[in-house]
Scaffold this active site. Sequence first.
Site, PDB file in Angstrom:
ATOM      1  N   ASP A  83       0.785  -1.254   0.176  1.00  0.00           N
ATOM      2  CA  ASP A  83       0.001   0.039   0.088  1.00  0.00           C
ATOM      3  C   ASP A  83       0.929   1.097   0.185  1.00  0.00           C
ATOM      4  OD1 ASP A  83       0.827  -0.277   2.527  1.00  0.00           O
ATOM      5  OD2 ASP A  83      -1.257   0.106   3.509  1.00  0.00           O
ATOM      6  N   SER A  84       2.063   1.040   0.005  1.00  0.00           N
ATOM      7  CA  SER A  84       3.185   2.076  -0.060  1.00  0.00           C
ATOM      8  C   SER A  84       2.936   2.798  -1.514  1.00  0.00           C
ATOM      9  CB  SER A  84       4.505   1.514   0.029  1.00  0.00           C
ATOM     10  OG  SER A  84       4.925   0.403  -0.604  1.00  0.00           O
ATOM     11  N   GLU A 101       8.903  -4.245  11.017  1.00  0.00           N
ATOM     12  CA  GLU A 101       9.358  -2.935  10.718  1.00  0.00           C
ATOM     13  C   GLU A 101       9.925  -2.024  11.436  1.00  0.00           C
ATOM     14  OE1 GLU A 101       6.693  -1.319   7.609  1.00  0.00           O
ATOM     15  OE2 GLU A 101       7.842   0.651   7.614  1.00  0.00           O
TER      16      GLU A 101
HETATM   17  O1  KIV Z   1       3.283  -1.113   1.776  1.00  0.00           O
HETATM   18  C1  KIV Z   1       4.517  -1.650   1.792  1.00  0.00           C
HETATM   19  O2  KIV Z   1       5.477  -1.531   0.877  1.00  0.00           O
HETATM   20  C2  KIV Z   1       4.983  -2.314   3.068  1.00  0.00           C
HETATM   21  C3  KIV Z   1       6.394  -2.752   3.327  1.00  0.00           C
HETATM   22  C4  KIV Z   1       7.486  -2.025   2.679  1.00  0.00           C
HETATM   23  C5  KIV Z   1       6.639  -3.755   4.322  1.00  0.00           C
HETATM   24  O3  KIV Z   1       4.227  -2.573   3.802  1.00  0.00           O
END
Ligand code: KIV
Length: 267
Positions: A47-48, A185
């Site tokens: 979701d990044s 994390e």
């Molecule tokens: O949304 C994301 O990219 C993540 C990670 C990098 C662990 O949750």
Amino acid sequence: MTTEKVTVKTFLKMKQRGEKIAVLTAYDFFTAKILDEIGIDSILVGDSANMVFYGAKDTLSISMDQMIYHTRAVSSAVKRALVIGDMPFLSYQTSVSDAILNAGRFLKEGGAHGVKIEGGMEMKDTVKRLIEVGIPVMGHIGMTPQSIEKFGGYSVQGKDEKKAEYLLESAKILEDVGCFSIVLECIPRELAKKITSSLKIPTIGIGAGLDCDGQVLVVNDILGLYEEFKPKFVRRYAELAKEIRKACKNFIDDVKTKKYPSEEESY
Ligand code: KIV
């Protein structure tokens, strides 16, 4: 690199063999194709995407439809890697049945092999049900970005004894209810080491030190495409934003000075 498809069982075998697991995010077909071809073990459609693709300040506002769109693009390209869909904020916290329906969409519509959900022991009933209905789940504890407002910003979690104990207990409970791995994390290296050695399932670290069973990073971060901020744990393997600026500036200059197109580039 073997050409054998990576499954949730492969993750477990890799931990047993002491083989590190490499995970990157991807959000589109061609990035996923490259990562898959070079032997990435797993691709997380994170979701990044809300930050590095859509330019939002955090991950909170991305929708299920957006996540499915990116997951479908990624899984269409992938032949070998394990594709994990990241469940967005409020797609699983509201009820177990919401969680099942939304997680199911990642597999049915997105072509993912599993989902990732944020949260510790409080997520145990949800995780248990998802696994019961056949949806593999990757846990995610520590600095969970969907709780950014609760944390009051991005900060290392588990520094005090009480929080460290909660994270260790959470990891054990998530393993007990069936998670196939857990993302750790932004937690201290020593705590990540303790959690990793307490579990049979692999831990995948991001800002959690070298002792995790694998590492995950956001692909736009390591390629230098996302320049808004760079956490301490990010290693930049390329400076693509700079390269894009240079290349596209050259195009603009060539157009303005009538150097493009040449005779050879014309019909
Ligand atoms: O949304 C994301 O990219 C993540 C990670 C990098 C662990 O949750």
